[in-house]
Design an enzyme around this catalytic site. Structure first.
Site, PDB file in Angstrom:
ATOM      1  N   THR A 228       0.847  -1.202   0.000  1.00  0.00           N
ATOM      2  CA  THR A 228       0.000   0.000   0.000  1.00  0.00           C
ATOM      3  C   THR A 228       0.877   1.243   0.000  1.00  0.00           C
ATOM      4  OG1 THR A 228      -1.746  -1.131   1.165  1.00  0.00           O
ATOM      5  CG2 THR A 228      -1.630   1.236   1.525  1.00  0.00           C
ATOM      6  N   ILE A 257     -13.210  -5.056   2.266  1.00  0.00           N
ATOM      7  CA  ILE A 257     -12.622  -3.716   2.300  1.00  0.00           C
ATOM      8  C   ILE A 257     -11.704  -3.643   3.511  1.00  0.00           C
ATOM      9  CG2 ILE A 257     -13.130  -1.252   2.627  1.00  0.00           C
ATOM     10  CD1 ILE A 257     -15.820  -1.831   1.153  1.00  0.00           C
ATOM     11  N   GLY A 258     -10.493  -3.152   3.306  1.00  0.00           N
ATOM     12  CA  GLY A 258      -9.532  -3.056   4.407  1.00  0.00           C
ATOM     13  C   GLY A 258      -9.595  -1.698   5.099  1.00  0.00           C
ATOM     14  N   ASP A 259      -8.504  -1.354   5.739  1.00  0.00           N
ATOM     15  CA  ASP A 259      -8.453  -0.102   6.512  1.00  0.00           C
ATOM     16  C   ASP A 259      -8.181   1.130   5.647  1.00  0.00           C
ATOM     17  OD1 ASP A 259      -5.865  -1.260   6.037  1.00  0.00           O
ATOM     18  OD2 ASP A 259      -5.049   0.356   7.265  1.00  0.00           O
ATOM     19  N   GLY A 282      -5.116  -4.954   7.337  1.00  0.00           N
ATOM     20  CA  GLY A 282      -6.192  -3.980   7.496  1.00  0.00           C
ATOM     21  C   GLY A 282      -7.220  -4.276   8.574  1.00  0.00           C
TER      22      GLY A 282
END
Ligand code: ASP
Length: 362
Positions: A228, A257-259, A282
């Site tokens: 990321t 969906i991650g962080d 995440g």
């Protein structure tokens, strides 16, 4: 009480009050001394945290990372040095990393279980606490620019999936380039997915948790998960901005969906405290509200940036079982690049043009 005793009592009271005032004054002095501006403006970026070790790196690849991190941090730094806005610096730096296949964002994003690239990004303005984010979008070349547009051109904070892609198309903005999903393809990310899928089939695991654990134990797969990108900048007007952009995690399923697109977990910015961009596993970063927690510790506990980032990344996150790191900077220009993994791609520059680029734990 005799008159003599009364006078004595009065004198003791005056001396005590005077002592206390001196103590308060010297305490105030100590605080203002430590609160000195360390850099008029500053920028810090990351390109993901994970099992980044020198022994796994070739000199050529190391140079590629070094060059790209330097290019990205310098692009943002130039904007700040010329009196530009922190938000412009964040967007410019992140776009360079999104366009590079070296990182898990934009071109080079990891693949989902279904074999596509699905992107998340978020953006925050520390002056107004305004924020924008996108999750699970598939057709926008630079998701960070779209996240910024959600902040400025919509009444929402987070747009997801086909809705986010439709918003991008409707903008008809040359800065928001629409591309086919195949644009994001890179061979090594595709091979990472094939490896994970093969492993899944071999193990014939009964549930997702077991598979996730197996993947975490495989060093190749573990490496392929991260990358990321993120950036935090402080401009000459004292404004802080932060942004994060990612492809998420290899083999993500069911619209995971991650962080990274979650304000408070992946990204946070507040001129009064600091700006933060996260990278790592995440699910843990969401549960620990990493980015906001760092800001809150500074705001409510009076911690320094160093103390707050250390407490969250090296203690709270580890206690939960979470791996990863953050880059952060405060309103005084102090920078923190804290991680609990073997390494984190990172770079920073200050108002003296001092450049630091790092990858491993020093
Ligand atoms: N935090 C990202 C996610 O969980 C992954 C990463 O930072 O590499 O989606």
């Amino acid at each position: 009480m005799t008159n003599h005793e009364k006078n004595l009592f009065l004198i003791v009271a005056i001396v005590l009050i005077a002592c206390q005032e001196t103590a308060t004054k010297s305490k105030e002095l100590a605080i203002s001394e430590t609160q000195k501006q360390t850099s008029e403006f500053a920028i810090v970026i990351h390109g993901g945290a994970g099992t980044i070790k020198k022994e796994n790196m070739t000199p050529e690849l190391e140079k590629q990372y070094n060059d790209k991190l330097t290019e990205a941090v310098k692009a943002g730094h130039d904007i700040l040095k010329n009196g530009g806005d922190a938000m412009d610096a964040v967007e410019a730096s992140i776009r360079i990393m999104e366009d590079s296949p070296l990182f898990n964002s934009g071109k080079g994003a990891v693949f989902t279980h279904d074999g596509i690239n699905s992107l998340d990004a978020s953006f925050m303005d520390g002056k107004t606490l305004n924020a924008g984010a996108v999750a699970g979008i598939t057709t926008v070349k630079n998701p960070i620019s779209l996240a910024r547009k959600v902040m400025t051109d919509s009444e929402h904070v987070l747009l997801s999936g086909s809705g986010g892609d439709a918003f991008a198309k409707a903008l008809q903005d040359p800065n928001i380039e629409i591309v086919p999903n195949s644009y994001f393809y890179t061979e090594n990310r595709y091979q990472s997915l094939q490896r994970v899928l093969k492993r899944e089939a071999e193990k014939d695991a009964q549930n997702d948790k077991e598979v996730a654990q197996l993947e975490l134990e495989d060093p190749f797969i573990k490496d392929s998960k991260y990358g990321t990108v993120g950036c935090v900048a402080l401009d000459k007007n004292g404004n802080i901005a932060a942004g994060t952009s990612t492809g998420g995690m290899t083999n993500k399923k069911y619209g995971r969906i991650g962080d990274s697109p979650i304000i408070g977990s992946g990204t946070y910015a507040n001129n009064a405290t600091c700006g933060v961009s996260s990278t790592g596993h995440g699910e843990f970063f969401i549960r620990a509200q990493v980015a906001y927690d760092i800001s809150a510790m500074m705001e409510y506990k009076g911690m320094t940036l160093k103390e707050a980032t250390d407490a969250v990344i090296q203690k709270k996150l580890i206690d939960l079982g979470g791996t990863g790191g953050i880059v952060a900077l405060d309103h005084l220009g102090n920078v923190s690049m804290e991680f609990n993994t073997a390494g984190m791609y990172r770079a920073t520059m200050n108002d003296k043009d001092e450049l630091i680029v790092g990858m491993y734990k020093e």
